[in-house]
Design an enzyme around this catalytic site. Structure first.
Site, mmCIF file in Angstrom:
data_model
loop_
_atom_site.group_PDB
_atom_site.id
_atom_site.type_symbol
_atom_site.label_atom_id
_atom_site.label_comp_id
_atom_site.label_asym_id
_atom_site.label_seq_id
_atom_site.Cartn_x
_atom_site.Cartn_y
_atom_site.Cartn_z
ATOM 1 N N LEU A 120 45.909 7.517 29.899
ATOM 2 C CA LEU A 120 45.782 8.918 30.296
ATOM 3 C C LEU A 120 44.344 9.396 30.125
ATOM 4 C CD1 LEU A 120 49.017 10.421 28.683
ATOM 5 C CD2 LEU A 120 48.552 10.169 31.127
ATOM 6 N N LYS B 97 38.597 -8.416 36.511
ATOM 7 C CA LYS B 97 39.025 -9.819 36.568
ATOM 8 C C LYS B 97 38.266 -10.516 37.697
ATOM 9 C CE LYS B 97 43.800 -8.558 35.325
ATOM 10 N NZ LYS B 97 43.995 -7.233 35.899
ATOM 11 N N GLU C 33 41.308 3.182 18.391
ATOM 12 C CA GLU C 33 42.031 1.921 18.550
ATOM 13 C C GLU C 33 41.341 0.748 17.860
ATOM 14 O OE1 GLU C 33 42.260 1.110 22.718
ATOM 15 O OE2 GLU C 33 40.087 0.941 22.985
ATOM 16 N N ARG D 280 55.056 10.870 12.960
ATOM 17 C CA ARG D 280 55.243 10.281 14.287
ATOM 18 C C ARG D 280 53.880 9.855 14.843
ATOM 19 N NH1 ARG D 280 59.663 10.548 12.735
ATOM 20 N NH2 ARG D 280 61.541 11.439 13.703
ATOM 21 N N ARG E 58 37.481 1.325 21.882
ATOM 22 C CA ARG E 58 37.206 -0.040 21.463
ATOM 23 C C ARG E 58 36.485 -0.060 20.122
ATOM 24 N NH1 ARG E 58 38.941 -3.746 24.187
ATOM 25 N NH2 ARG E 58 37.553 -5.324 23.316
ATOM 26 N N GLY F 202 29.854 -5.323 30.195
ATOM 27 C CA GLY F 202 30.117 -6.592 30.859
ATOM 28 C C GLY F 202 29.558 -6.639 32.267
ATOM 29 N N THR G 84 31.268 4.161 31.248
ATOM 30 C CA THR G 84 32.324 3.857 30.289
ATOM 31 C C THR G 84 32.770 5.142 29.622
ATOM 32 O OG1 THR G 84 32.869 2.777 28.180
ATOM 33 C CG2 THR G 84 30.554 3.273 28.564
ATOM 34 N N ILE G 85 34.077 5.306 29.452
ATOM 35 C CA ILE G 85 34.563 6.480 28.741
ATOM 36 C C ILE G 85 34.256 6.351 27.254
ATOM 37 C CG2 ILE G 85 36.443 6.878 30.387
ATOM 38 C CD1 ILE G 85 38.379 5.868 28.176
ATOM 39 N N ASP G 86 33.956 5.128 26.781
ATOM 40 C CA ASP G 86 33.744 4.896 25.353
ATOM 41 C C ASP G 86 32.420 5.450 24.858
ATOM 42 O OD1 ASP G 86 36.136 3.517 25.505
ATOM 43 O OD2 ASP G 86 35.171 1.554 25.684
#
Length: 356
Positions: free
Chosen positions: A281, A73, A233, A274, A182, A115, A136-138
């Site tokens: 995490l 931010k 996600e 479920r 992402r 970014g 980045t973990i991505d």
């Protein structure tokens, strides 16, 4: 020579390893290192920084997060959405440059994702002596085959699947695990394969809930009464919808698709289902050995680039070698999973379903 370093964007296992590598390599050259707190915000007058010595980084290799703090931010938040980029106001850049000049910083190492590196490139174009380090973990940054933090995130997914498998087997349930990534499915793909998932749903591969349901019914008929599903996600439901929680600081915050998939699976199969969201995490805790070593090597290479005056470059990992590429080659280009690639084909070859 005095070198600066800051972390910007999300936290990530291995950040402290980069700091350790930069401070260690700089010290060997007789250089001083200045760490700026809370990302780019630490550059704004009067400046929030700390001179880092070897003693300050002793023992931090095993620690998650970053001793310098970070933020996505504030005044330097240039990324406004997937593919949309805003410029940091020139008056903000000019204020921060005064801090850099007053401290006589000869090179500034910026550790961040797409970014943050977009901002880094803007600063470089403005004349700053900038060097980028991908974080980045991505694992979705173009121009580098791997980023530190990814292996730690995958390990977290595998641990989650191992734990869910025992309860799924005990109750003959279907368990859905939603993971980060992402708009790229690397964490879901690698974590799903290593964790023994039966179904993996990715943003890059459109899927049918009917196909997923048919696959689970087939498993049931074959005597496999429990199933594990991993969903990224950023995966899109068959209707083309991306599950999202809200807009946060201009960046789309994804989440919720795990519950949607679980609801549809139970409806179409009659199996008790479920869902579990692994969430942050994946970004927390200490880094794996691979991420510690990769972070160290990135930090050392950043100092080498500084010694050569090779600014505007981003440290890059390709074919087991750490080198560099222009920052511009890495930003605005998300590296996604190839649906026809070797890893996906290997998963298909062992019977993993992608809902197709």
């Amino acid at each position: 020579m005095r070198i600066g370093i800051l972390n910007s964007g999300g936290d990530c296992p291995g950040l402290n390893a980069v700091i350790h590598g930069v401070v260690g390599a700089a010290s060997e050259r007789g250089w001083e290192t200045v760490g700026f707190r809370d990302g780019f915000e630490g550059l704004l007058p009067p400046g929030d920084f700390k001179f880092l010595k070897r003693s300050d980084t002793a023992g931090i290799l095993k620690l998650g997060g970053t001793i310098l703090g970070t933020t996505n931010k504030g005044n330097f938040a240039a990324k406004v959405g997937a593919g949309d980029v805003a410029k940091v106001p020139q008056e903000i850049i000019d204020k921060a440059k005064k801090t850099l000049d007053q401290l006589e910083i000869g090179a500034l190492v910026i550790v961040g994702g797409d970014g943050s590196l977009t901002t880094a490139h803007q600063l470089y174009e403005d004349g700053w002596p900038v060097i980028g380090v991908p974080k980045t973990i991505d694992n979705d940054l173009q121009a580098t085959a791997m980023t530190f933090g990814f292996d730690s995130a995958v390990t977290s997914v595998v641990d989650g699947l191992d734990r869910l498998n025992t309860t799924a087997s005990s109750h003959k349930r279907v368990m859905v695990l939603e993971v980060m990534g992402r708009h790229a499915g690397w964490i879901a793909l690698w974590g799903g394969m290593a964790g023994g998932a039966d179904v993996v749903l990715l943003p890059e591969m459109p899927f049918s809930m009917e196909k997923v349901a048919d696959f689970i019914k087939l498993r049931e008929a074959q005597g496999h009464h429990s199933s594990l599903i991993v969903v990224a996600e950023g995966a899109k439901m068959p209707e083309g919808l991306i599950a999202k929680e809200n807009e946060h600081g201009g960046e789309l915050r994804l989440g919720g698709i795990g519950a949607m998939v679980a609801e549809q699976v139970e409806k179409l199969t009659g199996k008790e289902t479920r869902s579990c969201t692994l969430g942050h995490l994946q970004r927390g805790g200490g880094p794996t050995a691979l991420d510690r070593i990769l972070g160290l090597r990135f930090g050392v290479m950043a100092v080498k680039l500084a010694s050569e005056g090779n600014f505007g470059q981003m440290v890059s990992y390709q074919s087991y070698h750490v080198g560099s590429v222009p920052i511009l080659d890495a930003v605005h280009k998300i590296r996604t999973v190839d649906p026809d690639g070797e890893v996906v084909n290997a998963a298909k070859a062992i019977g993993i379903c992608f809902g197709q």
